[in-house]
Write a protein that holds these residues in place. Sequence first.
Motif, PDB file in Angstrom:
ATOM      1  N   LYS A 114      11.154  10.615 -15.045  1.00 32.63           N
ATOM      2  CA  LYS A 114      11.178   8.896 -13.932  1.00 32.63           C
ATOM      3  C   LYS A 114      11.520   7.391 -14.461  1.00 32.63           C
ATOM      4  N   ALA A 115      11.786   6.958 -13.875  1.00 29.08           N
ATOM      5  CA  ALA A 115      11.802   4.924 -14.157  1.00 29.08           C
ATOM      6  C   ALA A 115      11.141   4.434 -13.041  1.00 29.08           C
ATOM      7  N   TYR A 116      10.552   5.134 -12.395  1.00 27.81           N
ATOM      8  CA  TYR A 116       9.440   4.698 -11.278  1.00 27.81           C
ATOM      9  C   TYR A 116       8.542   5.404 -10.711  1.00 27.81           C
ATOM     10  N   ILE A 117       7.348   4.765 -10.853  1.00 28.56           N
ATOM     11  CA  ILE A 117       5.620   5.268  -9.960  1.00 28.56           C
ATOM     12  C   ILE A 117       5.688   4.671  -8.764  1.00 28.56           C
ATOM     13  N   ARG A 118       6.245   5.262  -7.730  1.00 25.17           N
ATOM     14  CA  ARG A 118       6.047   4.682  -6.134  1.00 25.17           C
ATOM     15  C   ARG A 118       4.573   5.309  -4.963  1.00 25.17           C
ATOM     16  N   MET A 119       4.199   4.292  -4.386  1.00 28.73           N
ATOM     17  CA  MET A 119       3.207   4.740  -3.612  1.00 28.73           C
ATOM     18  C   MET A 119       3.529   3.795  -2.053  1.00 28.73           C
ATOM     19  N   ASP A 120       2.797   4.663  -1.391  1.00 26.32           N
ATOM     20  CA  ASP A 120       2.540   4.110  -0.048  1.00 26.32           C
ATOM     21  C   ASP A 120       1.532   3.954   0.584  1.00 26.32           C
ATOM     22  N   THR A 121       1.340   3.482   1.689  1.00 29.55           N
ATOM     23  CA  THR A 121       0.040   3.223   2.641  1.00 29.55           C
ATOM     24  C   THR A 121       0.667   2.950   3.693  1.00 29.55           C
ATOM     25  N   VAL A 122       0.067   3.626   4.779  1.00 30.42           N
ATOM     26  CA  VAL A 122       0.051   3.360   6.490  1.00 30.42           C
ATOM     27  C   VAL A 122      -0.707   1.835   6.431  1.00 30.42           C
ATOM     28  N   GLY A 123       0.425   1.436   6.882  1.00 26.16           N
ATOM     29  CA  GLY A 123      -0.019  -0.215   7.596  1.00 26.16           C
ATOM     30  C   GLY A 123      -0.056  -1.065   6.694  1.00 26.16           C
ATOM     31  N   GLU A 124      -0.269  -2.233   6.790  1.00 24.92           N
ATOM     32  CA  GLU A 124      -0.659  -3.659   6.243  1.00 24.92           C
ATOM     33  C   GLU A 124      -2.073  -4.210   5.766  1.00 24.92           C
ATOM     34  N   ASN A 125      -2.352  -3.403   5.227  1.00 26.18           N
ATOM     35  CA  ASN A 125      -4.092  -3.305   4.845  1.00 26.18           C
ATOM     36  C   ASN A 125      -3.919  -4.038   3.644  1.00 26.18           C
ATOM     37  N   THR A 126      -4.613  -5.719   3.226  1.00 22.95           N
ATOM     38  CA  THR A 126      -4.228  -6.806   2.435  1.00 22.95           C
ATOM     39  C   THR A 126      -5.086  -6.398   1.671  1.00 22.95           C
ATOM     40  N   ASN A 127      -6.563  -5.727   1.377  1.00 25.36           N
ATOM     41  CA  ASN A 127      -7.097  -5.612   0.230  1.00 25.36           C
ATOM     42  C   ASN A 127      -6.255  -4.799  -0.664  1.00 25.36           C
ATOM     43  N   ALA A 138       4.105  -3.491  -8.315  1.00 24.27           N
ATOM     44  CA  ALA A 138       4.979  -4.259  -6.782  1.00 24.27           C
ATOM     45  C   ALA A 138       5.181  -4.008  -5.183  1.00 24.27           C
ATOM     46  N   PHE A 139       4.511  -5.241  -4.753  1.00 26.48           N
ATOM     47  CA  PHE A 139       4.872  -4.750  -3.090  1.00 26.48           C
ATOM     48  C   PHE A 139       5.870  -5.237  -2.920  1.00 26.48           C
ATOM     49  N   LEU A 140       6.310  -3.778  -1.996  1.00 27.43           N
ATOM     50  CA  LEU A 140       8.070  -4.076  -2.310  1.00 27.43           C
ATOM     51  C   LEU A 140       8.242  -4.416  -0.184  1.00 27.43           C
ATOM     52  N   GLY A 141       7.120  -4.574   0.835  1.00 29.00           N
ATOM     53  CA  GLY A 141       7.213  -5.106   1.651  1.00 29.00           C
ATOM     54  C   GLY A 141       6.917  -3.860   2.221  1.00 29.00           C
ATOM     55  N   LEU A 142       7.121  -4.067   3.228  1.00 30.63           N
ATOM     56  CA  LEU A 142       6.695  -2.629   5.273  1.00 30.63           C
ATOM     57  C   LEU A 142       8.258  -2.346   5.366  1.00 30.63           C
ATOM     58  N   SER A 143       7.961  -0.916   5.394  1.00 26.25           N
ATOM     59  CA  SER A 143       8.701  -0.614   5.885  1.00 26.25           C
ATOM     60  C   SER A 143       8.480   0.353   7.462  1.00 26.25           C
ATOM     61  N   LYS A 144       9.381   0.228   8.604  1.00 26.97           N
ATOM     62  CA  LYS A 144       9.117   1.340   9.897  1.00 26.97           C
ATOM     63  C   LYS A 144       9.569   2.487   9.281  1.00 26.97           C
ATOM     64  N   LEU A 145       8.860   3.746  10.075  1.00 27.80           N
ATOM     65  CA  LEU A 145       9.773   5.343   9.191  1.00 27.80           C
ATOM     66  C   LEU A 145      10.112   5.410  10.508  1.00 27.80           C
ATOM     67  N   ASN A 146      11.453   5.790  10.249  1.00 32.00           N
ATOM     68  CA  ASN A 146      12.583   6.863  11.168  1.00 32.00           C
ATOM     69  C   ASN A 146      12.231   8.026  11.576  1.00 32.00           C
ATOM     70  N   ASP A 147      11.879   8.436  10.919  1.00 28.81           N
ATOM     71  CA  ASP A 147      11.979  10.464  11.184  1.00 28.81           C
ATOM     72  C   ASP A 147      10.422  10.655  10.008  1.00 28.81           C
ATOM     73  N   THR A 148       9.725  11.477  11.178  1.00 28.18           N
ATOM     74  CA  THR A 148       8.119  11.346  10.339  1.00 28.18           C
ATOM     75  C   THR A 148       7.935  13.004  10.749  1.00 28.18           C
ATOM     76  N   PHE A 163       4.927   0.689  -2.285  1.00 27.52           N
ATOM     77  CA  PHE A 163       4.668  -0.166  -4.121  1.00 27.52           C
ATOM     78  C   PHE A 163       5.365   0.947  -5.070  1.00 27.52           C
ATOM     79  N   GLU A 164       5.378  -0.455  -5.816  1.00 25.73           N
ATOM     80  CA  GLU A 164       6.451   0.261  -6.766  1.00 25.73           C
ATOM     81  C   GLU A 164       5.987   0.264  -8.147  1.00 25.73           C
ATOM     82  N   ILE A 165       6.357   0.658  -9.773  1.00 29.48           N
ATOM     83  CA  ILE A 165       6.146   0.171 -10.817  1.00 29.48           C
ATOM     84  C   ILE A 165       7.089   1.059 -11.614  1.00 29.48           C
ATOM     85  N   SER A 166       8.034  -0.453 -12.108  1.00 25.25           N
ATOM     86  CA  SER A 166       9.130  -0.135 -12.855  1.00 25.25           C
ATOM     87  C   SER A 166       8.742   0.812 -14.340  1.00 25.25           C
TER      88      SER A 166
END
Length: 167
Positions: A114-127, A138-148, A163-166
């Motif tokens: 695998k070339a990446y390690i990825r995570m997500d967290t719900v919302g914009e928790n700045t801490n 790396a913080f890649l930004g916010l994304s709206k989920l379409n299909d949950t 979030f992603e680590i390359s």
Amino acid sequence: MIQNSNLNDKEEIFKLYELATNFQKERYTVHWPIFKDSLIESEIKQNRQWKLVIDGQIACIWATTFSDPQIWQEKNSDPAVYIHRIATHPNFRGRQLVQHIVNWAKDYASANDKAYIRMDTVGENTNLITYYQRCGFAFLGLSKLNDTEGLPKHYDNAIVSLFEISL
């Protein structure tokens, strides 16, 4: 020591999720739902539920997958390991356990091509965003989920931080 969880760990896994959810309820507007027993059993049987054990006690748990299309959408085709639901026992908070998980995940991802390690967290928790960045993501930004459909309830109508680590 990091190792796969087993069915004998289920009670402790649910206890850690409950403790984490109670902590989330004290501090945040979004918190985890009660996870289905079948979800945890499936992850354990597929060797995707992990634990970090310190002095004979489960200090931290998390789950992994190699596919996460509903959250990562078009990026899901990238070779990545996805980390979900990190829950730390209160006695072990502040010990930088996410950094231990990151170090382990780098080896785990490489061993699985695998070339990446990825995570997500719900919302914009700045801490939390800042903390994950300190752990190497790396913080890649916010994304709206379409299909949950089929995802745990906290993802319904959610915006997630990605979030992603390359490697």
